[in-house]
Design a protein around this motif. Structure first.
Motif, PDB file in Angstrom:
ATOM      1  N   GLY A 155    -102.195   7.467  56.740  1.00 21.22           N
ATOM      2  CA  GLY A 155    -101.662   8.823  56.645  1.00 21.22           C
ATOM      3  C   GLY A 155    -100.295   8.994  57.285  1.00 21.22           C
ATOM      4  O   GLY A 155     -99.652  10.032  57.091  1.00 21.22           O
ATOM      5  N   ASP A 156     -99.810   8.008  58.064  1.00 19.06           N
ATOM      6  CA  ASP A 156     -98.479   8.120  58.677  1.00 19.06           C
ATOM      7  C   ASP A 156     -97.405   8.204  57.592  1.00 19.06           C
ATOM      8  O   ASP A 156     -97.490   7.539  56.560  1.00 19.06           O
ATOM      9  CB  ASP A 156     -98.174   6.915  59.572  1.00 19.06           C
ATOM     10  CG  ASP A 156     -98.979   6.927  60.868  1.00 19.06           C
ATOM     11  OD1 ASP A 156     -99.700   7.912  61.120  1.00 19.06           O
ATOM     12  OD2 ASP A 156     -98.870   5.942  61.622  1.00 19.06           O
ATOM     13  N   ALA A 157     -96.395   9.007  57.831  1.00 13.55           N
ATOM     14  CA  ALA A 157     -95.287   9.149  56.895  1.00 13.55           C
ATOM     15  C   ALA A 157     -94.408   7.902  56.941  1.00 13.55           C
ATOM     16  O   ALA A 157     -94.196   7.312  58.000  1.00 13.55           O
ATOM     17  CB  ALA A 157     -94.466  10.381  57.247  1.00 13.55           C
ATOM     18  N   PRO A 200     -98.508  11.727  63.476  1.00 10.52           N
ATOM     19  CA  PRO A 200     -98.529  13.091  63.997  1.00 10.52           C
ATOM     20  C   PRO A 200     -98.360  13.165  65.514  1.00 10.52           C
ATOM     21  O   PRO A 200     -97.916  14.174  66.041  1.00 10.52           O
ATOM     22  CB  PRO A 200     -99.897  13.627  63.569  1.00 10.52           C
ATOM     23  CG  PRO A 200    -100.697  12.451  63.157  1.00 10.52           C
ATOM     24  CD  PRO A 200     -99.747  11.352  62.826  1.00 10.52           C
ATOM     25  N   ASP A 201     -98.665  12.093  66.226  1.00  9.76           N
ATOM     26  CA  ASP A 201     -98.513  12.098  67.685  1.00  9.76           C
ATOM     27  C   ASP A 201     -97.233  11.358  68.108  1.00  9.76           C
ATOM     28  O   ASP A 201     -97.179  10.768  69.184  1.00  9.76           O
ATOM     29  CB  ASP A 201     -99.746  11.479  68.344  1.00  9.76           C
ATOM     30  CG  ASP A 201    -100.048  10.087  67.807  1.00  9.76           C
ATOM     31  OD1 ASP A 201     -99.386   9.669  66.834  1.00  9.76           O
ATOM     32  OD2 ASP A 201    -100.929   9.413  68.355  1.00  9.76           O
ATOM     33  N   ASN A 202     -96.177  11.382  67.254  1.00  7.71           N
ATOM     34  CA  ASN A 202     -94.880  10.734  67.498  1.00  7.71           C
ATOM     35  C   ASN A 202     -94.974   9.217  67.625  1.00  7.71           C
ATOM     36  O   ASN A 202     -94.114   8.586  68.219  1.00  7.71           O
ATOM     37  CB  ASN A 202     -94.168  11.339  68.714  1.00  7.71           C
ATOM     38  CG  ASN A 202     -93.698  12.741  68.432  1.00  7.71           C
ATOM     39  OD1 ASN A 202     -93.371  13.071  67.295  1.00  7.71           O
ATOM     40  ND2 ASN A 202     -93.669  13.576  69.460  1.00  7.71           N
ATOM     41  N   ARG A 203     -96.018   8.645  67.088  1.00 12.11           N
ATOM     42  CA  ARG A 203     -96.166   7.191  67.040  1.00 12.11           C
ATOM     43  C   ARG A 203     -95.263   6.674  65.943  1.00 12.11           C
ATOM     44  O   ARG A 203     -95.173   7.257  64.860  1.00 12.11           O
ATOM     45  CB  ARG A 203     -97.643   6.892  66.745  1.00 12.11           C
ATOM     46  CG  ARG A 203     -98.075   5.494  66.823  1.00 12.11           C
ATOM     47  CD  ARG A 203     -99.593   5.380  66.621  1.00 12.11           C
ATOM     48  NE  ARG A 203    -100.265   6.544  66.024  1.00 12.11           N
ATOM     49  CZ  ARG A 203    -100.219   6.836  64.734  1.00 12.11           C
ATOM     50  NH1 ARG A 203     -99.576   6.079  63.895  1.00 12.11           N
ATOM     51  NH2 ARG A 203    -100.861   7.890  64.277  1.00 12.11           N
ATOM     52  N   THR A 204     -94.549   5.577  66.196  1.00  9.89           N
ATOM     53  CA  THR A 204     -93.630   5.025  65.201  1.00  9.89           C
ATOM     54  C   THR A 204     -93.882   3.532  65.005  1.00  9.89           C
ATOM     55  O   THR A 204     -94.495   2.877  65.848  1.00  9.89           O
ATOM     56  CB  THR A 204     -92.162   5.210  65.610  1.00  9.89           C
ATOM     57  OG1 THR A 204     -91.927   4.514  66.831  1.00  9.89           O
ATOM     58  CG2 THR A 204     -91.804   6.674  65.769  1.00  9.89           C
TER      59      THR A 204
END
Length: 144
Positions: free
Chosen positions: A108-110, A78-82
């Motif tokens: 929970g990251d997509a 959600p905080d643009n972490r990849t």
């Protein structure tokens, strides 16, 4: 009178055949047929709770897991972490394991998969080689 007939027939001929020489649509090369269709990233799951050692993650899949081992997946938080993950091929129910290659992941990251078209097999076609020609310089002994 002959002059008028010639001019009249010339005008009719130009009207009939002149339209076929007019501008036409440019011919588009058939590049669409040759290039594989590029698909955007597909949401395939989410990161399940992460084990304590954080060397691998479990992906809770959204549907049937059809991603082969070795495929690189990407995640987005959600905080643009990849992060980049490499699928290990281990599957247990709706969960699939993946090794963390780079970045940071949290539960929970997509998880996304980018479709990569497999290249056509480009093995060279080998034609059979003819058998060697018989040796013409064979010594023949005559029995006399």
């Amino acid at each position: 009178m002959m002059k008028w007939i010639s001019l009249g027939s010339l005008t009719v001929l130009l009207a009939l055949f002149g339209s076929s020489c007019g501008p036409t649509k440019p011919v588009k090369p058939k590049e669409d047929e040759k290039k594989p269709k590029i698909e955007g990233p597909k949401l395939v799951g989410k990161i399940a709770p992460i084990p304590a050692d954080k060397r691998f993650v479990l992906i809770q899949s959204y549907g049937k897991w059809q991603i082969e081992a070795g495929r690189i997946l990407t995640t987005r938080g959600p905080d643009n972490r990849t992060a980049n993950l490499r699928v290990t091929g281990e599957i247990l129910g709706e969960f699939a394991a993946a090794d963390i290659q780079s970045g940071l992941v949290e539960a929970g990251d997509a998880v996304y998969s980018q479709h990569v078209a497999k290249p056509a097999s480009t093995l060279p076609t080998l034609e059979p080689t003819p058998p060697p020609a018989p040796d013409t310089a064979v010594n023949i002994k005559k029995n006399n």
